[in-house]
Design a protein around this motif. Structure first.
Motif, PDB file in Angstrom:
ATOM      1  N   GLU A 193       1.165  -1.051  -0.077  1.00  0.00           N
ATOM      2  CA  GLU A 193      -0.043   0.302   0.300  1.00  0.00           C
ATOM      3  C   GLU A 193       0.852   1.158  -0.108  1.00  0.00           C
ATOM      4  N   TYR A 194       1.917   1.095   1.241  1.00  0.00           N
ATOM      5  CA  TYR A 194       2.725   2.169   1.030  1.00  0.00           C
ATOM      6  C   TYR A 194       4.002   2.754  -0.246  1.00  0.00           C
ATOM      7  N   ILE A 195       5.155   1.590  -0.632  1.00  0.00           N
ATOM      8  CA  ILE A 195       6.017   1.336  -1.098  1.00  0.00           C
ATOM      9  C   ILE A 195       6.127   1.972  -2.462  1.00  0.00           C
ATOM     10  N   PRO A 196       5.147   1.188  -3.278  1.00  0.00           N
ATOM     11  CA  PRO A 196       4.534   2.488  -4.937  1.00  0.00           C
ATOM     12  C   PRO A 196       4.809   3.556  -5.240  1.00  0.00           C
ATOM     13  N   VAL A 197       3.474   3.881  -4.180  1.00  0.00           N
ATOM     14  CA  VAL A 197       3.115   5.565  -4.549  1.00  0.00           C
ATOM     15  C   VAL A 197       4.809   6.063  -3.658  1.00  0.00           C
ATOM     16  N   ALA A 198       5.820   5.980  -3.210  1.00  0.00           N
ATOM     17  CA  ALA A 198       5.970   6.058  -1.943  1.00  0.00           C
ATOM     18  C   ALA A 198       7.295   6.374  -3.097  1.00  0.00           C
ATOM     19  N   LEU A 199       7.465   4.973  -3.530  1.00  0.00           N
ATOM     20  CA  LEU A 199       8.812   5.143  -5.069  1.00  0.00           C
ATOM     21  C   LEU A 199       8.331   6.181  -5.422  1.00  0.00           C
ATOM     22  N   ILE A 200       6.863   6.161  -6.501  1.00  0.00           N
ATOM     23  CA  ILE A 200       6.821   6.958  -7.432  1.00  0.00           C
ATOM     24  C   ILE A 200       6.943   8.593  -7.279  1.00  0.00           C
ATOM     25  N   LEU A 201       6.603   9.010  -5.986  1.00  0.00           N
ATOM     26  CA  LEU A 201       6.753   9.870  -5.625  1.00  0.00           C
ATOM     27  C   LEU A 201       8.276  10.617  -5.423  1.00  0.00           C
ATOM     28  N   LEU A 202       9.149   9.864  -4.759  1.00  0.00           N
ATOM     29  CA  LEU A 202      11.536  10.280  -5.156  1.00  0.00           C
ATOM     30  C   LEU A 202      11.011   9.878  -6.496  1.00  0.00           C
ATOM     31  N   LEU A 203      10.387   9.617  -7.017  1.00  0.00           N
ATOM     32  CA  LEU A 203      11.486   9.089  -8.954  1.00  0.00           C
ATOM     33  C   LEU A 203      10.919  10.899  -9.745  1.00  0.00           C
ATOM     34  N   PHE A 204       9.993  11.254  -9.389  1.00  0.00           N
ATOM     35  CA  PHE A 204       9.353  12.253  -9.636  1.00  0.00           C
ATOM     36  C   PHE A 204      10.164  13.661  -8.835  1.00  0.00           C
ATOM     37  N   MET A 205      10.598  13.249  -7.913  1.00  0.00           N
ATOM     38  CA  MET A 205      11.266  14.151  -6.943  1.00  0.00           C
ATOM     39  C   MET A 205      12.213  14.449  -7.865  1.00  0.00           C
TER      40      MET A 205
END
Length: 131
Positions: free
Chosen positions: A52-64
């Motif tokens: 529930e948490y890792i995928p969206v966090a990684l997307i945010l990290l990549l975009f950042m």
């Protein structure tokens, strides 16, 4: 790209959590659900929570990172995310609510920091461009 390191670490966590569920399903001979076994229930929730948490966090990290965030900030967010997931796992697995709470706190801090960084580094002139 720095975020690739945290994508790899996140994937390794998901693989480990998946193997835990598979091992317990095999051990208890449960194909669906949790069969009423608390250890399997915990493993399923540990895995589910990470999913529930890792995928969206990684997307945010990549975009950042793609939007030009400082490398140190990418590392801070990535480390906070991975540390949070590990603390949550440890707390859930050993039934230590303080560790779970701290892990979720670290995860939420990481997510909030990444949201704010994405808003800060976002190329707003492209977002509102009509071209």
């Amino acid at each position: 790209m720095v975020s690739a390191l945290y994508a790899v670490l996140g994937a390794l966590l998901l693989i480990k959590f998946s193997f835990d569920v598979i091992r317990l399903r095999t051990q208890y001979r449960v194909s669906y659900g949790d069969g009423g076994f608390s250890e399997l229930q915990s493993a399923i929730r540990i895995h589910g929570n990470a999913v529930e948490y890792i995928p969206v966090a990684l997307i945010l990290l990549l975009f950042m990172e793609m939007d030009g965030a400082q490398t140190w900030l990418v590392h801070v967010c990535g480390l906070l995310l991975i540390a949070g997931r590990l603390m949550h796992y440890y707390g859930f697995h050993h039934r230590l609510i303080r560790w779970r709470r701290s892990g979720m706190g670290a995860t939420f801090c990481s997510l909030l920091l990444m949201v704010l960084a994405n808003l800060w580094y976002m190329p707003w002139e492209l977002v509102f461009s009509l071209h």
